[in-house]
Structures are given as structure tokens and as C-alpha cells.
Motif scaffolding. Structure first.
Motif, PDB file in Angstrom:
ATOM      1  N   VAL A  44     -11.879  -9.764   2.707  1.00 30.82           N
ATOM      2  CA  VAL A  44     -11.198  -8.790   1.838  1.00 30.82           C
ATOM      3  C   VAL A  44     -11.398  -9.121   0.355  1.00 30.82           C
ATOM      4  O   VAL A  44     -11.785  -8.257  -0.429  1.00 30.82           O
ATOM      5  CB  VAL A  44      -9.695  -8.710   2.192  1.00 30.82           C
ATOM      6  N   GLN A  49     -13.641  -7.173  -2.490  1.00 30.42           N
ATOM      7  CA  GLN A  49     -13.164  -7.041  -3.874  1.00 30.42           C
ATOM      8  C   GLN A  49     -14.004  -7.853  -4.862  1.00 30.42           C
ATOM      9  O   GLN A  49     -13.731  -7.843  -6.046  1.00 30.42           O
ATOM     10  CB  GLN A  49     -11.690  -7.456  -3.963  1.00 30.42           C
ATOM     11  N   VAL A 119      -2.156 -11.393   0.120  1.00 30.57           N
ATOM     12  CA  VAL A 119      -1.785 -10.425   1.163  1.00 30.57           C
ATOM     13  C   VAL A 119      -3.001  -9.552   1.444  1.00 30.57           C
ATOM     14  O   VAL A 119      -3.530  -8.922   0.526  1.00 30.57           O
ATOM     15  CB  VAL A 119      -0.620  -9.522   0.693  1.00 30.57           C
ATOM     16  N   ALA A 120      -3.439  -9.520   2.666  1.00 24.98           N
ATOM     17  CA  ALA A 120      -4.628  -8.723   2.986  1.00 24.98           C
ATOM     18  C   ALA A 120      -4.628  -8.296   4.447  1.00 24.98           C
ATOM     19  O   ALA A 120      -4.239  -9.055   5.333  1.00 24.98           O
ATOM     20  CB  ALA A 120      -5.902  -9.535   2.698  1.00 24.98           C
ATOM     21  N   ILE A 121      -5.075  -7.065   4.660  1.00 21.66           N
ATOM     22  CA  ILE A 121      -5.275  -6.528   6.012  1.00 21.66           C
ATOM     23  C   ILE A 121      -6.733  -6.096   6.109  1.00 21.66           C
ATOM     24  O   ILE A 121      -7.269  -5.463   5.190  1.00 21.66           O
ATOM     25  CB  ILE A 121      -4.349  -5.286   6.241  1.00 21.66           C
ATOM     26  N   ARG A 126      -5.807  -1.013   8.375  1.00 24.97           N
ATOM     27  CA  ARG A 126      -4.916  -0.578   7.284  1.00 24.97           C
ATOM     28  C   ARG A 126      -4.208   0.732   7.625  1.00 24.97           C
ATOM     29  O   ARG A 126      -4.675   1.518   8.439  1.00 24.97           O
ATOM     30  CB  ARG A 126      -5.725  -0.424   5.981  1.00 24.97           C
ATOM     31  N   GLY A 127      -3.075   0.934   6.988  1.00 23.28           N
ATOM     32  CA  GLY A 127      -2.330   2.183   7.160  1.00 23.28           C
ATOM     33  C   GLY A 127      -1.506   2.231   8.437  1.00 23.28           C
ATOM     34  O   GLY A 127      -1.019   3.289   8.830  1.00 23.28           O
ATOM     35  N   LEU A 128      -1.356   1.093   9.098  1.00 24.17           N
ATOM     36  CA  LEU A 128      -0.598   1.041  10.363  1.00 24.17           C
ATOM     37  C   LEU A 128       0.758   0.353  10.191  1.00 24.17           C
ATOM     38  O   LEU A 128       1.441   0.071  11.164  1.00 24.17           O
ATOM     39  CB  LEU A 128      -1.405   0.253  11.426  1.00 24.17           C
ATOM     40  N   GLY A 129       1.109   0.025   8.945  1.00 24.28           N
ATOM     41  CA  GLY A 129       2.382  -0.667   8.715  1.00 24.28           C
ATOM     42  C   GLY A 129       2.273  -2.178   8.842  1.00 24.28           C
ATOM     43  O   GLY A 129       3.289  -2.883   8.846  1.00 24.28           O
ATOM     44  N   LEU A 130       1.035  -2.697   8.932  1.00 23.29           N
ATOM     45  CA  LEU A 130       0.873  -4.142   9.171  1.00 23.29           C
ATOM     46  C   LEU A 130       1.062  -4.965   7.904  1.00 23.29           C
ATOM     47  O   LEU A 130       1.558  -6.094   7.957  1.00 23.29           O
ATOM     48  CB  LEU A 130      -0.495  -4.413   9.807  1.00 23.29           C
ATOM     49  N   GLY A 131       0.681  -4.398   6.742  1.00 28.51           N
ATOM     50  CA  GLY A 131       0.951  -5.090   5.476  1.00 28.51           C
ATOM     51  C   GLY A 131       2.446  -5.252   5.277  1.00 28.51           C
ATOM     52  O   GLY A 131       2.945  -6.336   4.933  1.00 28.51           O
ATOM     53  N   ARG A 132       3.183  -4.181   5.553  1.00 35.57           N
ATOM     54  CA  ARG A 132       4.654  -4.251   5.477  1.00 35.57           C
ATOM     55  C   ARG A 132       5.182  -5.312   6.435  1.00 35.57           C
ATOM     56  O   ARG A 132       6.034  -6.115   6.097  1.00 35.57           O
ATOM     57  CB  ARG A 132       5.261  -2.870   5.810  1.00 35.57           C
ATOM     58  N   GLN A 157      -1.795  -6.582  -7.720  1.00 33.40           N
ATOM     59  CA  GLN A 157      -2.860  -5.755  -8.277  1.00 33.40           C
ATOM     60  C   GLN A 157      -2.245  -4.381  -8.552  1.00 33.40           C
ATOM     61  O   GLN A 157      -1.479  -3.868  -7.730  1.00 33.40           O
ATOM     62  CB  GLN A 157      -4.009  -5.616  -7.264  1.00 33.40           C
ATOM     63  N   ASP A 159      -3.219  -1.500  -8.257  1.00 30.19           N
ATOM     64  CA  ASP A 159      -3.459  -0.498  -7.207  1.00 30.19           C
ATOM     65  C   ASP A 159      -2.437  -0.571  -6.082  1.00 30.19           C
ATOM     66  O   ASP A 159      -2.247   0.401  -5.348  1.00 30.19           O
ATOM     67  CB  ASP A 159      -4.859  -0.688  -6.590  1.00 30.19           C
ATOM     68  N   MET A 163       2.953  -0.119  -3.362  1.00 27.59           N
ATOM     69  CA  MET A 163       3.274  -0.677  -2.039  1.00 27.59           C
ATOM     70  C   MET A 163       4.424  -1.677  -2.163  1.00 27.59           C
ATOM     71  O   MET A 163       5.385  -1.625  -1.399  1.00 27.59           O
ATOM     72  CB  MET A 163       2.060  -1.369  -1.424  1.00 27.59           C
ATOM     73  N   ARG A 166       7.682  -0.011  -2.704  1.00 21.23           N
ATOM     74  CA  ARG A 166       8.248   0.524  -1.455  1.00 21.23           C
ATOM     75  C   ARG A 166       8.859  -0.591  -0.600  1.00 21.23           C
ATOM     76  O   ARG A 166       9.671  -0.337   0.279  1.00 21.23           O
ATOM     77  CB  ARG A 166       7.177   1.275  -0.660  1.00 21.23           C
TER      78      ARG A 166
HETATM   79  C1  LIG Z   1      -2.616  -3.668   0.324  1.00 17.85           C
HETATM   80  C2  LIG Z   1      -2.771  -3.829   1.838  1.00 17.85           C
HETATM   81  C3  LIG Z   1      -2.388  -5.249   2.228  1.00 17.85           C
HETATM   82  C4  LIG Z   1      -1.816  -2.833   2.518  1.00 17.85           C
HETATM   83  O1  LIG Z   1      -1.871  -3.064   3.931  1.00 17.85           O
HETATM   84  P1  LIG Z   1      -1.515  -1.893   4.959  1.00 17.85           P
HETATM   85  O2  LIG Z   1      -1.351  -2.502   6.300  1.00 17.85           O
HETATM   86  O3  LIG Z   1      -2.520  -0.811   4.854  1.00 17.85           O
HETATM   87  O4  LIG Z   1      -0.122  -1.375   4.391  1.00 17.85           O
HETATM   88  P2  LIG Z   1       1.037  -0.684   5.240  1.00 17.85           P
HETATM   89  O5  LIG Z   1       0.419   0.317   6.181  1.00 17.85           O
HETATM   90  O6  LIG Z   1       1.895  -1.708   5.858  1.00 17.85           O
HETATM   91  O7  LIG Z   1       1.838   0.060   4.117  1.00 17.85           O
HETATM   92  C5  LIG Z   1       3.097  -0.460   3.648  1.00 17.85           C
HETATM   93  C6  LIG Z   1       3.676   0.519   2.667  1.00 17.85           C
HETATM   94  O8  LIG Z   1       2.945   0.476   1.436  1.00 17.85           O
HETATM   95  C7  LIG Z   1       2.342   1.729   1.168  1.00 17.85           C
HETATM   96  N1  LIG Z   1       0.984   1.427   0.712  1.00 17.85           N
HETATM   97  C8  LIG Z   1       0.038   0.739   1.385  1.00 17.85           C
HETATM   98  N2  LIG Z   1      -1.073   0.613   0.628  1.00 17.85           N
HETATM   99  C9  LIG Z   1      -0.785   1.234  -0.539  1.00 17.85           C
HETATM  100  C10 LIG Z   1      -1.521   1.452  -1.732  1.00 17.85           C
HETATM  101  N3  LIG Z   1      -2.789   1.002  -1.890  1.00 17.85           N
HETATM  102  N4  LIG Z   1      -0.921   2.129  -2.752  1.00 17.85           N
HETATM  103  C11 LIG Z   1       0.348   2.572  -2.615  1.00 17.85           C
HETATM  104  N5  LIG Z   1       1.112   2.395  -1.501  1.00 17.85           N
HETATM  105  C12 LIG Z   1       0.536   1.746  -0.487  1.00 17.85           C
HETATM  106  C13 LIG Z   1       2.368   2.495   2.461  1.00 17.85           C
HETATM  107  O9  LIG Z   1       2.459   3.884   2.226  1.00 17.85           O
HETATM  108  C14 LIG Z   1       3.592   1.956   3.149  1.00 17.85           C
HETATM  109  O10 LIG Z   1       4.776   2.566   2.681  1.00 17.85           O
HETATM  110  P3  LIG Z   1       5.999   2.864   3.697  1.00 17.85           P
HETATM  111  O11 LIG Z   1       6.086   1.679   4.657  1.00 17.85           O
HETATM  112  O12 LIG Z   1       7.181   2.973   2.831  1.00 17.85           O
HETATM  113  O13 LIG Z   1       5.609   4.109   4.402  1.00 17.85           O
HETATM  114  C15 LIG Z   1      -4.224  -3.500   2.292  1.00 17.85           C
HETATM  115  O14 LIG Z   1      -4.563  -2.215   1.833  1.00 17.85           O
HETATM  116  C16 LIG Z   1      -5.253  -4.499   1.776  1.00 17.85           C
HETATM  117  O15 LIG Z   1      -5.511  -5.511   2.412  1.00 17.85           O
HETATM  118  N6  LIG Z   1      -5.855  -4.216   0.613  1.00 17.85           N
HETATM  119  C17 LIG Z   1      -6.846  -5.119   0.014  1.00 17.85           C
HETATM  120  C18 LIG Z   1      -6.230  -6.428  -0.452  1.00 17.85           C
HETATM  121  C19 LIG Z   1      -5.189  -6.229  -1.529  1.00 17.85           C
HETATM  122  O16 LIG Z   1      -5.362  -5.409  -2.430  1.00 17.85           O
HETATM  123  N7  LIG Z   1      -4.122  -7.014  -1.431  1.00 17.85           N
HETATM  124  C20 LIG Z   1      -3.041  -6.982  -2.391  1.00 17.85           C
HETATM  125  C21 LIG Z   1      -3.201  -8.116  -3.334  1.00 17.85           C
HETATM  126  S1  LIG Z   1      -1.936  -8.084  -4.584  1.00 17.85           S
END
Ligand SMILES: CC(C)(COP(=O)(O)OP(=O)(O)OC[C@H]1O[C@@H](n2cnc3c(N)ncnc32)[C@H](O)[C@@H]1OP(=O)(O)O)[C@@H](O)C(=O)NCCC(=O)NCCS
Length: 195
Positions: A44, A49, A119-121, A126-132, A157, A159, A163, A166
Motif C-alpha cells: 500500500v 503510494q 493504517v492500510a487495507i 476496501r469499502g467493506l468496513g475493514l478500515g473501521r 493524510q 484524503d 474517514m 467519521r
Molecule cells: C483509508 C483506508 C484504510 C480505508 O479502508 P476501508 O476498509 O476502505 O475503509 P472502511 O470501509 O472501513 O470505511 C470506514 C469509514 O470511512 C469512510 N471512508 C473510507 N475511506 C474514505 C476516504 N478515502 N475518504 C473519506 N471517507 C472514507 C467510509 O465511508 C466509512 O464510513 P462509515 O463507516 O461511517 O460508513 C484504505 O482506503 C487504504 O488502505 N488506503 C490507502 C492507505 C491510506 O491512505 N491509509 C491512511 C493513512 S493516514
């Protein structure tokens, strides 16, 4: 095909004497869960990135707690799908910076806090609630294991600022905005009730 099931494993701090290396390096005596965490982090942060591989293992890794989220599909081995790292206090002093100026010598003072980082998925999960799920797993652990007053810091970050919002984090504009590996970051805090 049936949907995968997900579960997490925790890795306690490897310790200051641990010789942590990138997962592809040989010899490699990394703890297994840490090695799996690094596979996700390399994919990731380094491949996707474009952060530097040399900087991916840092001085916090030996003293941090690591979680890996594994995906298991019927008839297959489990695959590392996500990761999070909890850095216990003390945190390095934060030099306040803004977009328009270089880092000044002013240091933000705050009470002892833990920091959630890396934090990374993996893209396909992604989009399955696993980051949460990973953030909440680390916060629940912090609420019962911490010897601090419950303050949690993230350097987000921009971007993914929404998240963290939330998930209950609030941006602290007094920390400024700064560049890490070419990506703009903000500081955000959340307080959990410590049991
Ligand atoms: C950021 C990341 C960890 C999110 O993982 P994910 O499993 O897709 O996130 P989730 O599905 O659990 O989403 C959790 C919540 O955040 C929101 N969300 C997730 N990604 C988001 C984004 N890029 N921008 C805004 N909101 C976001 C979701 O809508 C969700 O909201 P809800 O639970 O209130 O409905 C993943 O996109 C990733 O690995 N990105 C690359 C690495 C990165 O940028 N890490 C962060 C470093 S600071």
C-alpha cells in the motif's frame, strides 16, 4: 465462491533488540505477524503510494503494537488484508508547520497520547468496513491496556481526513499541515474512556 471471513492477530512490540527487516530480505527473523504487516505496508505505502521502502520500517516499529487483519476463503490459506500500528507514548515532539512556511521551531505540547499509524487495507478489500474495524480494534485495546488518559492521535493524510472524522477524530488545526513523503497530513485527536 463464498465471501472470505476476516479475523485479526496482534503482535506485541518486537523489542529494541529485534532486527526488523523488509519482508523480502534474507536472513529474516521478523515475528510472523510483523512480516505479514509489512507485506501489506509495502504494497500500500511503497508500491501504491510511492513512499520510500527505506523509510517504511522506522524506530517506532520495535516498540509498537501491530495488528494484521487476515482474509480466509474456503479451502485457501489466510491472506494478510489490512494492518494498523499503535505507538505508545512518548511521541516525538511535533514541529508546528503550515503549508506556506517551513517547519518552525515551535513545538506542540500535549499530554501523553498513543498514536495510530500505518493504517492500510489492501485494494481488493476496501469499502467493506475493514478500515473501521481495525481502528476500532486498536481503540478498544487502548481503552483497557493504556496507562494514559485516553488521548489518541493520528497524523492523517488529507484524503482520509473524512474517514477519521467519521470515526470520531477531530482535526487540530494548531498542529498545522505538513508534507510526509509528498502527501499532505493533518493532526487529529480522539479521546476514549479508559477502563
Ligand atoms: C483509508 C483506508 C484504510 C480505508 O479502508 P476501508 O476498509 O476502505 O475503509 P472502511 O470501509 O472501513 O470505511 C470506514 C469509514 O470511512 C469512510 N471512508 C473510507 N475511506 C474514505 C476516504 N478515502 N475518504 C473519506 N471517507 C472514507 C467510509 O465511508 C466509512 O464510513 P462509515 O463507516 O461511517 O460508513 C484504505 O482506503 C487504504 O488502505 N488506503 C490507502 C492507505 C491510506 O491512505 N491509509 C491512511 C493513512 S493516514
Amino acid at each position: 465462491m463464498a465471501s472470505p471471513t476476516f479475523n485479526t492477530s496482534i503482535q506485541e512490540p518486537p523489542g529494541h533488540n529485534a532486527k526488523l527487516v523488509l519482508p523480502t530480505e534474507d536472513p529474516n527473523t521478523n515475528p510472523t505477524v510483523f512480516n505479514d504487516a509489512m507485506k501489506v505496508r509495502m504494497h500500500v505505502f511503497v508500491d501504491e503510494q510511492k513512499c520510500s521502502a527505506e523509510a517504511e520500517i522506522d524506530s517506532d516499529d520495535t516498540r509498537s503494537w501491530h495488528w494484521v487483519l487476515y482474509a480466509t476463503s474456503t479451502g485457501s490459506t489466510r491472506t494478510p488484508a489490512g494492518v494498523i500500528r499503535l505507538v505508545p507514548p512518548p511521541q516525538a515532539p511535533h514541529l508546528v508547520a503550515s503549508k506556506s512556511e517551513s517547519k518552525s521551531g515551535k513545538q506542540e505540547q500535549h499530554e501523553a497520547c498513543i498514536k495510530l499509524t500505518r493504517v492500510a487495507i489492501m485494494p481488493e478489500y476496501r469499502g467493506l468496513g475493514l478500515g473501521r474495524k481495525l481502528v476500532e480494534t486498536a481503540l478498544e485495546w487502548a481503552a483497557v491496556h493504556g496507562r494514559w488518559r485516553g488521548l489518541i492521535l493520528v497524523h492523517a493524510q488529507v484524503d482520509v481526513e473524512q474517514m477519521y472524522a467519521r470515526l470520531g477524530f477531530e482535526t487540530d488545526e494548531s498542529l498545522g499541515r505538513w508534507d510526509e513523503e509528498g502527501i499532505e497530513h493533518v493532526g487529529m485527536y480522539k479521546r476514549v474512556v479508559v477502563h
